[in-house]
Structure formats: C-alpha cells, structure tokens
Design a protein around this motif. Structure first.
Motif, PDB file in Angstrom:
ATOM      1  N   LEU A  64      22.580  68.018 -55.251  1.00  0.00           N
ATOM      2  CA  LEU A  64      21.777  68.502 -54.140  1.00  0.00           C
ATOM      3  C   LEU A  64      20.859  67.414 -53.619  1.00  0.00           C
ATOM      4  N   ARG A  65      20.373  66.594 -54.534  1.00  0.00           N
ATOM      5  CA  ARG A  65      19.478  65.513 -54.146  1.00  0.00           C
ATOM      6  C   ARG A  65      20.181  64.531 -53.220  1.00  0.00           C
ATOM      7  N   PRO A  73      19.997  78.215 -49.166  1.00  0.00           N
ATOM      8  CA  PRO A  73      21.447  78.332 -49.372  1.00  0.00           C
ATOM      9  C   PRO A  73      22.248  77.198 -48.738  1.00  0.00           C
ATOM     10  N   ALA A  74      21.741  76.626 -47.633  1.00  0.00           N
ATOM     11  CA  ALA A  74      22.469  75.534 -46.983  1.00  0.00           C
ATOM     12  C   ALA A  74      22.527  74.288 -47.850  1.00  0.00           C
ATOM     13  N   ARG A  75      21.631  74.193 -48.834  1.00  0.00           N
ATOM     14  CA  ARG A  75      21.622  73.014 -49.702  1.00  0.00           C
ATOM     15  C   ARG A  75      22.552  73.174 -50.897  1.00  0.00           C
ATOM     16  N   THR A  76      22.995  74.380 -51.165  1.00  0.00           N
ATOM     17  CA  THR A  76      23.762  74.617 -52.380  1.00  0.00           C
ATOM     18  C   THR A  76      25.120  73.940 -52.310  1.00  0.00           C
ATOM     19  N   PRO A  84      18.831  84.562 -53.286  1.00  0.00           N
ATOM     20  CA  PRO A  84      18.193  85.227 -54.426  1.00  0.00           C
ATOM     21  C   PRO A  84      16.711  84.890 -54.532  1.00  0.00           C
ATOM     22  N   ASP A  85      15.922  85.853 -54.984  1.00  0.00           N
ATOM     23  CA  ASP A  85      14.478  85.657 -55.100  1.00  0.00           C
ATOM     24  C   ASP A  85      14.117  84.474 -55.991  1.00  0.00           C
ATOM     25  N   LEU A 134      13.398  77.719 -38.390  1.00  0.00           N
ATOM     26  CA  LEU A 134      12.428  76.780 -38.950  1.00  0.00           C
ATOM     27  C   LEU A 134      13.146  75.682 -39.727  1.00  0.00           C
ATOM     28  N   PRO A 135      12.519  74.534 -39.902  1.00  0.00           N
ATOM     29  CA  PRO A 135      13.113  73.498 -40.768  1.00  0.00           C
ATOM     30  C   PRO A 135      13.389  74.068 -42.160  1.00  0.00           C
ATOM     31  N   ILE A 136      14.415  73.570 -42.808  1.00  0.00           N
ATOM     32  CA  ILE A 136      14.804  74.095 -44.122  1.00  0.00           C
ATOM     33  C   ILE A 136      13.649  74.049 -45.117  1.00  0.00           C
TER      34      ILE A 136
END
Length: 315
Positions: free
Chosen positions: A282-283, A248-251, A241-242, A166-168
C-alpha cells in the motif's frame, strides 16, 4: 535495480524485479551482513525484514490519520469512554500545548499516564487548529447548501457525494473520527455526551469558512451542526469496515477472483512475510502491475491448491 540475482528461483527473481519497478529498494540477495533477512532457504528484501524483533517496522505515513489522532483515540477508548464529560471537560491547557508541540515535531508520546481530559483536549484542538479543515474550504458552501434540500434521502445522498469527493486522506481522517464519535455517544448515559452535543462540538472544526469571523460563524452554526448530524446519523462510507483505516481505493485488490483461493494467497503472504507485506504494498500506492501470487517464492506458491497452476489474468 542493481545486483546479481544468481542463485534464486525464477519466481524470486521476477518478484524482486516487480518490487523494484514500483520503487521498493532491493539489493543482491546474499547471506551475511548485507542488510537482508534470511528465512528458511530463501531470503526477503530488507523492507520486509524484521527489525528489533518487531513485525511491521513500517513508516507511519500510510493513511491520512496522524499519530496524534491515533494515540488520543486509543487512550480514550481504553480509559475514557465512560468518563463524565469526556471531550467537554477541559484538561491542562499547558500540558495540551506541550503535547501538541511535541507531536508537531514528530515526537510521538506515551499518553497512558496523561489525564484523560487533557488527552481529549489535545484531540479536539487538533481538529480546531487544522490549517485546512477536514471538509475543506472549497466545499464549505456546497455542504451548507445541502440544508436547503427538503427530501431527507436526497440530502443524505448529496452529503455523501460531497464526502466521496474529498481527498482520500481527508476521507480516512473523517472516517476515523466519525467512528470514534459514534462510539463515544454509545456511552452517553455514563459520559453525558449524546450525539447532538458531539455534533455541536466537532461540527465547527470540521466545516468552516476561510478567514471566517465570529459573526459569520454564528450565522452559519445551525447549518454546520445540521450537516454534521447528517454525517453522524447516516452511513457516509460504503464497503468500508469500521476498523479499517485505509480508504478502500488504497487496498491491494490484485488477488484471485475466487474468494477461497484469495484467502489462501493472503494467508501464504502473511505466513511468509509477516504482518507488514500488505502495508508495504500500500505504501507503494498499490502494486497494480503485480499479481499477489507473484510475491510468493516458488516453494510457497507450489503449496497453494492447484500446485504451480497458472492463474493467468485472474491471479
């Protein structure tokens, strides 16, 4: 990038060039009314400055989670998890409609005094009214086909792979709502909302067919609920993490490989920039071209273990 960089350390000049190269607007670093924020003997780009006495004055477009969803979940967590019939009992239809319209206009609301079942109604309606469902129209048949798989582990693996495709932004929203649904179900003795009931409630909003009529909905309903149960009963998101909304790909992963040194770099960035540095990076869709340590002025970098030791490609 424009403006003079005279009067700043080599590290600071390089930092500003790095930020500018990925789209962070910067201006000459001078004291006074130039839109800059002075800290100690150095200065920070305005996008990292404090605004109105608050840290983290960042645009709310970092994840796929809308403010409406954030606010409703926060309120139910605070005062509705043990409320009998939460997410089932209807609130005020008129107020639900008004709140939806306000959020659509970008006007975030204080929901602390709103009847909790109305808050629940706003949240449910958001998913029901999504123009495109969270699991997408395109993947509808693929998700339903997983119910034809007899081996449970194989079925779970297939659903997980479809979710990962799915898309992020969809994954972020799905991750958020699944964690919340599981939280609500933990209080089922008090709120009378077991996991099966929640799957029946949210499943048809997560997974639906384009231009689906009532007959088609009823025909596929059991499969839709079964797929939703798989997503609720089995972990769909590994290494996530909840309490982390960002995929995670954005971190921002450009840190030293050594864990202890990476912690020191993060702490130095937190101390220097406040709480917003990571969100700002991240932005910008991750600063893959910039080492984390290069965001620190030389005075702070030199405090890290090893002094001004070069970290090379591992930094």
């Amino acid at each position: 990038f424009g403006g003079s960089l005279v009067g700043h350390t080599v590290c600071e000049r390089q930092t500003l060039r790095n930020l500018a190269s990925v789209g962070v607007p910067t201006r000459p670093l001078t004291n006074g009314s130039t839109g800059r924020c002075c800290v100690g003997n150095s200065t920070l780009p305005s996008r990292f400055s404090m605004a109105s006495g608050k840290k983290g004055n960042v645009d709310e477009d970092l994840t796929g989670i809308p403010p409406l969803v954030e606010d409703c979940i926060a309120q139910i967590r605070e005062r509705g998890l043990q409320e009998d019939g939460i997410l089932r009992v209807s609130g005020s239809a008129a107020q639900i409609k008004d709140l939806q319209n306000l959020y659509r206009k970008g006007k975030r609301q204080d929901l602390s005094n709103v009847y909790i079942h109305t808050v629940g109604g706003v949240l449910k309606n958001y998913f029901r009214d999504m123009e495109k469902p969270i699991l997408t129209f395109e993947a509808y048949d693929d998700f339903l086909q997983t119910n034809r798989i007899k081996e449970e582990s194989e079925k779970v693996a297939k659903v997980r792979s479809l979710v990962a495709a799915l898309p992020i932004e969809n994954q972020e929203l799905l991750h958020k709502i699944i964690i919340f649904i599981l939280e609500v179900s933990k209080f089922s003795e008090e709120n009378q909302m077991p996991l099966q009931n929640l799957a029946m409630m949210f499943g048809p909003t997560f997974l639906r067919k384009k231009d689906q009529d009532r007959a088609e909905l009823l025909k596929d309903l059991n499969d839709v609920i079964a797929v939703t149960n798989v997503m609720l009963l089995h972990p769909m998101f590994e290494n996530w993490p909840d309490d982390q909304d960002l995929h995670p790909a954005r971190t921002f992963s450009n840190f030293p490989e050594d864990e202890e040194r990476a912690k020191k770099v993060r702490k130095a960035l937190d101390d220097w920039y406040g709480e917003i540095w990571e969100k700002e990076l991240l932005r910008m869709k991750r600063l893959g071209l910039v080492r984390a340590t290069s965001l620190l002025p030389m005075s702070e970098y030199s405090k890290l273990d090893g002094g001004a030791k070069k970290e090379g490609k591992k930094g």
